[in-house]
Design a protein around this motif. Structure first.
Motif, PDB file in Angstrom:
ATOM      1  N   THR A 102      12.020  11.537  16.072  1.00 23.69           N
ATOM      2  CA  THR A 102      11.461  11.593  16.919  1.00 23.69           C
ATOM      3  C   THR A 102      11.696  10.328  17.739  1.00 23.69           C
ATOM      4  OG1 THR A 102       9.697   9.914  15.186  1.00 23.69           O
ATOM      5  CG2 THR A 102      10.176  12.556  15.235  1.00 23.69           C
ATOM      6  N   GLY A 103      12.507   9.354  17.469  1.00 23.59           N
ATOM      7  CA  GLY A 103      12.462   8.451  18.164  1.00 23.59           C
ATOM      8  C   GLY A 103      11.747   6.932  17.648  1.00 23.59           C
ATOM      9  N   MET A 104      10.399   7.297  17.010  1.00 22.30           N
ATOM     10  CA  MET A 104       9.800   6.219  16.851  1.00 22.30           C
ATOM     11  C   MET A 104      10.076   5.568  15.003  1.00 22.30           C
ATOM     12  SD  MET A 104       6.413   7.963  18.175  1.00 22.30           S
ATOM     13  CE  MET A 104       6.789   9.629  18.037  1.00 22.30           C
ATOM     14  N   THR A 105       9.925   4.494  15.849  1.00 19.27           N
ATOM     15  CA  THR A 105      10.122   4.141  13.898  1.00 19.27           C
ATOM     16  C   THR A 105       8.459   3.137  13.621  1.00 19.27           C
ATOM     17  OG1 THR A 105      11.192   2.136  14.534  1.00 19.27           O
ATOM     18  CG2 THR A 105      12.034   4.182  13.655  1.00 19.27           C
ATOM     19  N   ARG A 106       7.815   2.935  12.305  1.00 17.63           N
ATOM     20  CA  ARG A 106       7.289   2.759  12.008  1.00 17.63           C
ATOM     21  C   ARG A 106       6.404   2.114  10.620  1.00 17.63           C
ATOM     22  NH1 ARG A 106       7.533   5.329   8.321  1.00 17.63           N
ATOM     23  NH2 ARG A 106       6.330   7.087   7.439  1.00 17.63           N
ATOM     24  N   PHE A 107       5.737   1.236  10.528  1.00 18.52           N
ATOM     25  CA  PHE A 107       5.512   0.682   9.131  1.00 18.52           C
ATOM     26  C   PHE A 107       4.538   1.513   8.444  1.00 18.52           C
ATOM     27  CE2 PHE A 107       6.927  -3.249  11.724  1.00 18.52           C
ATOM     28  CZ  PHE A 107       8.094  -3.553  10.467  1.00 18.52           C
ATOM     29  N   ALA A 108       5.267   1.872   7.038  1.00 16.29           N
ATOM     30  CA  ALA A 108       3.794   3.176   6.210  1.00 16.29           C
ATOM     31  C   ALA A 108       3.101   2.481   5.908  1.00 16.29           C
ATOM     32  CB  ALA A 108       4.745   3.493   5.390  1.00 16.29           C
ATOM     33  N   SER A 109       2.787   1.248   5.734  1.00 16.17           N
ATOM     34  CA  SER A 109       1.746   0.414   4.898  1.00 16.17           C
ATOM     35  C   SER A 109       0.339   0.364   6.465  1.00 16.17           C
ATOM     36  CB  SER A 109       1.700  -1.405   4.793  1.00 16.17           C
ATOM     37  OG  SER A 109       2.769  -1.885   5.595  1.00 16.17           O
ATOM     38  N   ALA A 110       0.933   0.443   7.905  1.00 19.16           N
ATOM     39  CA  ALA A 110      -0.002   0.814   8.583  1.00 19.16           C
ATOM     40  C   ALA A 110      -0.014   1.196   9.057  1.00 19.16           C
ATOM     41  CB  ALA A 110       1.307  -0.660   9.896  1.00 19.16           C
ATOM     42  N   THR A 111      -0.058   2.213   8.357  1.00 21.56           N
ATOM     43  CA  THR A 111      -0.325   3.652   9.189  1.00 21.56           C
ATOM     44  C   THR A 111      -1.900   4.833   8.382  1.00 21.56           C
ATOM     45  OG1 THR A 111       1.462   5.424   8.275  1.00 21.56           O
ATOM     46  CG2 THR A 111       2.101   4.614  10.204  1.00 21.56           C
ATOM     47  N   LEU A 112      -1.656   3.965   7.374  1.00 25.06           N
ATOM     48  CA  LEU A 112      -2.122   4.269   6.303  1.00 25.06           C
ATOM     49  C   LEU A 112      -3.198   3.595   5.442  1.00 25.06           C
ATOM     50  CD1 LEU A 112       0.768   3.567   3.377  1.00 25.06           C
ATOM     51  CD2 LEU A 112      -0.387   6.114   3.742  1.00 25.06           C
ATOM     52  N   ASP A 113      -4.353   2.744   6.150  1.00 25.27           N
ATOM     53  CA  ASP A 113      -5.202   2.014   6.138  1.00 25.27           C
ATOM     54  C   ASP A 113      -6.791   3.524   6.079  1.00 25.27           C
ATOM     55  OD1 ASP A 113      -4.233  -0.046   5.888  1.00 25.27           O
ATOM     56  OD2 ASP A 113      -4.934  -0.566   7.730  1.00 25.27           O
ATOM     57  N   GLU A 114      -6.860   4.382   6.842  1.00 26.90           N
ATOM     58  CA  GLU A 114      -7.851   5.157   6.451  1.00 26.90           C
ATOM     59  C   GLU A 114      -7.470   6.169   5.854  1.00 26.90           C
ATOM     60  OE1 GLU A 114      -8.632   9.164   9.943  1.00 26.90           O
ATOM     61  OE2 GLU A 114      -7.544   7.109  10.681  1.00 26.90           O
ATOM     62  N   GLN A 115      -6.200   6.688   5.727  1.00 20.85           N
ATOM     63  CA  GLN A 115      -5.641   7.599   4.276  1.00 20.85           C
ATOM     64  C   GLN A 115      -6.560   7.208   3.260  1.00 20.85           C
ATOM     65  OE1 GLN A 115      -2.139   9.502   4.967  1.00 20.85           O
ATOM     66  NE2 GLN A 115      -1.833  10.060   2.604  1.00 20.85           N
ATOM     67  N   MET A 116      -6.167   5.806   3.145  1.00 22.68           N
ATOM     68  CA  MET A 116      -6.253   5.336   1.859  1.00 22.68           C
ATOM     69  C   MET A 116      -8.167   5.579   1.694  1.00 22.68           C
ATOM     70  SD  MET A 116      -3.496   5.123  -0.182  1.00 22.68           S
ATOM     71  CE  MET A 116      -4.606   4.642  -1.375  1.00 22.68           C
ATOM     72  N   ALA A 117      -8.298   5.204   2.478  1.00 23.19           N
ATOM     73  CA  ALA A 117      -9.692   5.121   3.077  1.00 23.19           C
ATOM     74  C   ALA A 117     -10.396   5.636   2.643  1.00 23.19           C
ATOM     75  CB  ALA A 117     -10.319   4.412   3.824  1.00 23.19           C
ATOM     76  N   LYS A 118     -10.371   7.694   3.106  1.00 19.98           N
ATOM     77  CA  LYS A 118     -10.355   8.592   2.840  1.00 19.98           C
ATOM     78  C   LYS A 118      -9.966   9.053   1.649  1.00 19.98           C
ATOM     79  CE  LYS A 118     -10.295  11.958   5.711  1.00 19.98           C
ATOM     80  NZ  LYS A 118      -9.598  12.644   6.722  1.00 19.98           N
ATOM     81  N   THR A 119      -8.908   8.483   0.875  1.00 21.50           N
ATOM     82  CA  THR A 119      -8.414   9.112  -0.554  1.00 21.50           C
ATOM     83  C   THR A 119      -9.643   8.423  -1.705  1.00 21.50           C
ATOM     84  OG1 THR A 119      -6.497   9.317   0.279  1.00 21.50           O
ATOM     85  CG2 THR A 119      -7.361   9.170  -1.786  1.00 21.50           C
ATOM     86  N   LYS A 120     -10.017   7.167  -1.250  1.00 22.05           N
ATOM     87  CA  LYS A 120     -10.973   6.221  -2.230  1.00 22.05           C
ATOM     88  C   LYS A 120     -11.994   6.563  -2.338  1.00 22.05           C
ATOM     89  CE  LYS A 120      -7.937   1.776  -2.060  1.00 22.05           C
ATOM     90  NZ  LYS A 120      -7.974   0.872  -1.388  1.00 22.05           N
ATOM     91  N   ASN A 169       0.915  -1.526  -0.076  1.00 23.98           N
ATOM     92  CA  ASN A 169      -0.317   0.308   0.198  1.00 23.98           C
ATOM     93  C   ASN A 169       0.856   1.443  -0.127  1.00 23.98           C
ATOM     94  OD1 ASN A 169      -2.499   1.527   0.309  1.00 23.98           O
ATOM     95  ND2 ASN A 169      -2.710   1.405   2.333  1.00 23.98           N
ATOM     96  N   CYS A 170       1.562   1.796  -0.708  1.00 22.24           N
ATOM     97  CA  CYS A 170       2.048   3.056  -1.130  1.00 22.24           C
ATOM     98  C   CYS A 170       2.101   3.929  -2.381  1.00 22.24           C
ATOM     99  CB  CYS A 170       4.173   1.834  -1.522  1.00 22.24           C
ATOM    100  SG  CYS A 170       4.051   1.318  -2.433  1.00 22.24           S
ATOM    101  N   GLY A 171       2.493   4.941  -2.360  1.00 24.60           N
ATOM    102  CA  GLY A 171       2.935   6.104  -3.151  1.00 24.60           C
ATOM    103  C   GLY A 171       3.667   5.397  -4.286  1.00 24.60           C
ATOM    104  N   VAL A 172       4.017   6.204  -5.401  1.00 30.85           N
ATOM    105  CA  VAL A 172       5.013   5.937  -6.272  1.00 30.85           C
ATOM    106  C   VAL A 172       5.776   7.601  -6.438  1.00 30.85           C
ATOM    107  CG1 VAL A 172       3.575   4.604  -7.815  1.00 30.85           C
ATOM    108  CG2 VAL A 172       3.892   7.042  -7.950  1.00 30.85           C
ATOM    109  N   GLN A 173       5.871   8.549  -5.290  1.00 32.09           N
ATOM    110  CA  GLN A 173       7.053   9.350  -5.567  1.00 32.09           C
ATOM    111  C   GLN A 173       8.464   8.571  -4.963  1.00 32.09           C
ATOM    112  OE1 GLN A 173       7.007  12.959  -3.314  1.00 32.09           O
ATOM    113  NE2 GLN A 173       5.077  11.695  -1.785  1.00 32.09           N
ATOM    114  N   ASP A 174       8.579   7.923  -4.143  1.00 34.03           N
ATOM    115  CA  ASP A 174      10.132   7.415  -3.866  1.00 34.03           C
ATOM    116  C   ASP A 174      10.203   7.107  -4.012  1.00 34.03           C
ATOM    117  OD1 ASP A 174       8.418   8.064  -1.411  1.00 34.03           O
ATOM    118  OD2 ASP A 174       8.317   6.910  -0.147  1.00 34.03           O
ATOM    119  N   GLN A 175       9.656   6.187  -5.090  1.00 31.45           N
ATOM    120  CA  GLN A 175      11.532   5.019  -5.837  1.00 31.45           C
ATOM    121  C   GLN A 175      11.277   6.402  -7.004  1.00 31.45           C
ATOM    122  OE1 GLN A 175       8.262   4.606  -5.400  1.00 31.45           O
ATOM    123  NE2 GLN A 175       7.359   2.633  -5.014  1.00 31.45           N
TER     124      GLN A 175
END
Length: 330
Positions: free
Chosen positions: A193-211, A145-151
């Motif tokens: 920030t001292g915190m790491t995370r999996f990007a895909s795990a934070t995106l569910d809500e954002q992708m639902a609102k995008t769709k 579940n990722c965008g395409v800018q990073d690549q």
């Protein structure tokens, strides 16, 4: 002989969220950002067939397996399978900064590993080829579940605008004077920030609102900031550039937080407010949110005080990478 790929990490300034095919399949998407002088390295050494393992992969863990299907690292396993590289390999993955910190390290690795495999296979590739192949590996083969800018930032390097419309991608290098570019790149700091995370795990809500279209107003505003930022960066007065760009970063961050309740947190907000009180003109959290690095813009005349007030935090100056994905020779 060992083969080594080097691929830059990136900071995204504006337009993040519009680079998802779920959005730009029905509307125009665009991003503006830059590759930075912090890197992901992938080294590969061809092995002989006399060892009792066929693949040895070293990253945050060590894998030593006989069969391709036994490799746990998904990108390594599926890219080797997809591109048909058949020889045994010893692979080492290293990075200047920690993974899962919002700097596009996953896509930088994928671009770098595809570049490495192509080198081993004797297969030529342009920067655009590398970006598109990495998108295919991540989204097509792995269903990420990722965008395409990073690549694209990782493959091309530099300070660029990318426009996405349907199946077409257009790259527009930002045309800056040397004085303005130096002012910008000497004013950027990463604050951990001292915190790491999996990007895909934070995106569910954002992708639902995008769709659903619920985020269209905010995404349209982020897209408008891409146009405005390009105009500002291509100006001729460094002081005005920093003031306007800093204010725009702050405006974009306030908009980005509305894309999902998971983008920020009270701890991140407090650190951001502290950085602004210490002299930063504006900034944003890098990547999908929920952890990693803040990117803050601090003019040179305010940096001594900023460093003093932020001394208990890890501060990393940001420089510009101009080469993009590279095979190191020497």
């Amino acid at each position: 002989m060992m083969t080594v790929s080097r691929t830059p990490l990136r900071v995204s300034f504006f337009g993040g969220g519009t680079d998802y095919p779920e959005y730009f399949a029905r509307a125009r998407g665009a991003v503006l950002g830059m590759a930075i002088d912090q890197y992901v390295y992938v080294a590969a050494l061809r092995l002989t067939n006399i060892l009792d393992y066929r693949y040895r992969i070293s990253y945050s863990k060590m894998e030593q397996v006989r069969e391709l299907d036994a490799i746990e690292h998904p990108v390594v396993r599926e890219a080797i399978r997809h591109y048909g590289y058949g020889s045994p390999l010893d692979i080492s993955i290293m990075a200047d900064l920690p993974a899962r910190s919002g700097l596009g390290s996953s896509s930088s690795f994928t671009v770098g590993f595809v570049n490495l495999l192509f080198e081993l296979l004797g297969r030529g590739a342009t920067k655009m080829d590398l970006a598109r192949e990495a998108v295919h590996v991540e989204r097509g083969l792995l269903g990420e579940n990722c965008g395409v800018q990073d690549q694209h930032h990782a493959a091309f390097g530099g300070l660029n605008r990318f426009d996405f419309e349907g199946n077409r991608t257009r790259i527009s290098p930002i045309q800056m004077t040397a004085e303005c570019q130096a002012a910008l790149t000497s004013s950027l700091f990463l604050v951990y920030t001292g915190m790491t995370r999996f990007a895909s795990a934070t995106l569910d809500e954002q992708m639902a609102k995008t769709k659903s279209g619920a985020s269209d107003k905010d995404l349209t505003h982020l897209l408008a900031l891409v146009d405005q930022a390009q105009t500002v960066l291509e100006g001729t007065e460094p002081g005005a550039l920093l003031r306007e760009f800093g204010a725009m970063l702050h405006e974009g961050w306030e908009t980005k937080k509305r894309l999902s309740s998971k983008v920020s947190s009270p701890q991140i907000d407090a650190l951001y407010d502290k950085a602004r009180a210490a002299g930063a003109l504006g900034g944003k959290l890098c990547g999908a949110g929920a952890g990693g690095f803040l990117l803050m813009l601090v003019p040179p005349d305010l940096q001594a005080g900023f460093r003093l007030r932020m001394a208990e935090h890890s501060l990393i100056p940001v420089g510009l990478d101009t080469l993009g994905a590279t095979i190191l020779r020497g």
